[in-house]
Design a protein around this motif. Structure first.
Motif, mmCIF file in Angstrom:
data_model
loop_
_atom_site.group_PDB
_atom_site.id
_atom_site.type_symbol
_atom_site.label_atom_id
_atom_site.label_comp_id
_atom_site.label_asym_id
_atom_site.label_seq_id
_atom_site.Cartn_x
_atom_site.Cartn_y
_atom_site.Cartn_z
ATOM 1 N N SER A 24 0.812 -1.214 0.000
ATOM 2 C CA SER A 24 0.000 0.000 0.000
ATOM 3 C C SER A 24 0.843 1.261 0.000
ATOM 4 O O SER A 24 2.011 1.259 0.396
ATOM 5 C CB SER A 24 -0.937 -0.003 1.202
ATOM 6 O OG SER A 24 -0.217 -0.112 2.405
ATOM 7 N N VAL A 46 5.692 -1.312 2.092
ATOM 8 C CA VAL A 46 4.823 -0.141 2.191
ATOM 9 C C VAL A 46 5.580 1.064 1.660
ATOM 10 O O VAL A 46 6.735 1.293 2.030
ATOM 11 C CB VAL A 46 4.378 0.103 3.648
ATOM 12 C CG1 VAL A 46 3.563 1.382 3.760
ATOM 13 C CG2 VAL A 46 3.572 -1.083 4.164
ATOM 14 N N ASP A 102 -3.545 4.947 -0.456
ATOM 15 C CA ASP A 102 -4.414 3.867 0.012
ATOM 16 C C ASP A 102 -4.886 4.085 1.440
ATOM 17 O O ASP A 102 -6.052 3.854 1.768
ATOM 18 C CB ASP A 102 -3.686 2.516 -0.075
ATOM 19 C CG ASP A 102 -3.356 2.133 -1.495
ATOM 20 O OD1 ASP A 102 -4.285 2.079 -2.321
ATOM 21 O OD2 ASP A 102 -2.172 1.905 -1.784
#
Length: 224
Positions: A24, A46, A102
């Motif tokens: 994300s 991430v 996100d």
């Protein structure tokens, strides 16, 4: 309130980190939310975004290795991972407003039972208003997570039927993580998913101004 039951905020950050999806793009608000980056496991990839124009931030630099020209939106020194990029802050805000982030983790002064967020101004003249990119993140991120203490230092509830401070955005919060519980914002208000060990339902309700509902599969809040 049961003595000693509250989690410290690093433990809350560890709990939030478990909900950050692998792969994300994530923006962490100034202050407490920055702790989340230190808690996301190495098993997840991430990509961290900062509204001053960074994508792909790494961990905090070791003491003595800080670069004064490499800072996040909160003016904290950061590092850059391989493949990371710098760009104009206008482009950073376009990413936020365009729905390309996100998850955002934001702090809060107040959250209402309908998911309204107030996190940029209070009635304290000694605490100057500072909205930054919070409004853009709150309406642009695909999922809005709030990290906060359940009450103020004097015991005033932060989870309310209606916010009394100026709103950052209306009906945007998906989930709230406090030092006492994890709560989802639903069409019927706050739904408690997890509570810290030893805390009774009536104690949590007593620390909350909004009416609470409790999940059928209510779990113990284990930060891991």
């Amino acid at each position: 309130m049961t003595a000693g039951v509250r989690l410290d905020m690093r433990a809350v950050a560890r709990r939030i980190a478990r909900d950050v999806p692998d792969g994300s793009y994530v923006n962490l608000g100034i202050g407490l939310p920055t702790l989340v980056a230190d808690c996301v496991g190495a098993d997840k990839e991430v990509v961290y975004h900062s509204e001053n124009g960074i994508l792909g931030m790494g961990p905090a630099p070791a003491p003595g290795t800080e670069d004064p020209e490499l800072i996040n939106a909160g003016k904290q020194p950061v590092t850059l991972l391989p493949g990371g990029a710098f760009f104009h802050h206008t482009d950073a805000f376009l990413m936020m407003r365009g729905g390309h982030v996100d998850v955002t983790v934001l702090g809060a002064f107040q959250v209402s039972e309908t998911g309204d967020l107030a996190n940029w101004a209070t009635d304290d003249v000694g605490h100057p208003p500072a909205v930054g990119g919070a409004m853009d993140l709150a309406v642009g991120a695909r999922r809005v997570l709030v990290m906060t203490t359940h009450t103020t230092r004097d015991g005033t509830p932060k989870l309310l039927p209606r916010c009394t401070y100026p709103l950052t955005a209306a009906r945007v919060v998906d989930r709230v993580y406090t030092d006492l519980a994890v709560l989802d914002v639903t069409t019927d208000g706050f739904l408690v998913r997890e509570m810290v060990p030893g805390l009774e339902r009536d104690e949590l309700q007593g620390a909350t101004a909004a009416r609470l509902a409790f999940a059928d599969d209510l779990m113990v809040l284990d930060p891991g």
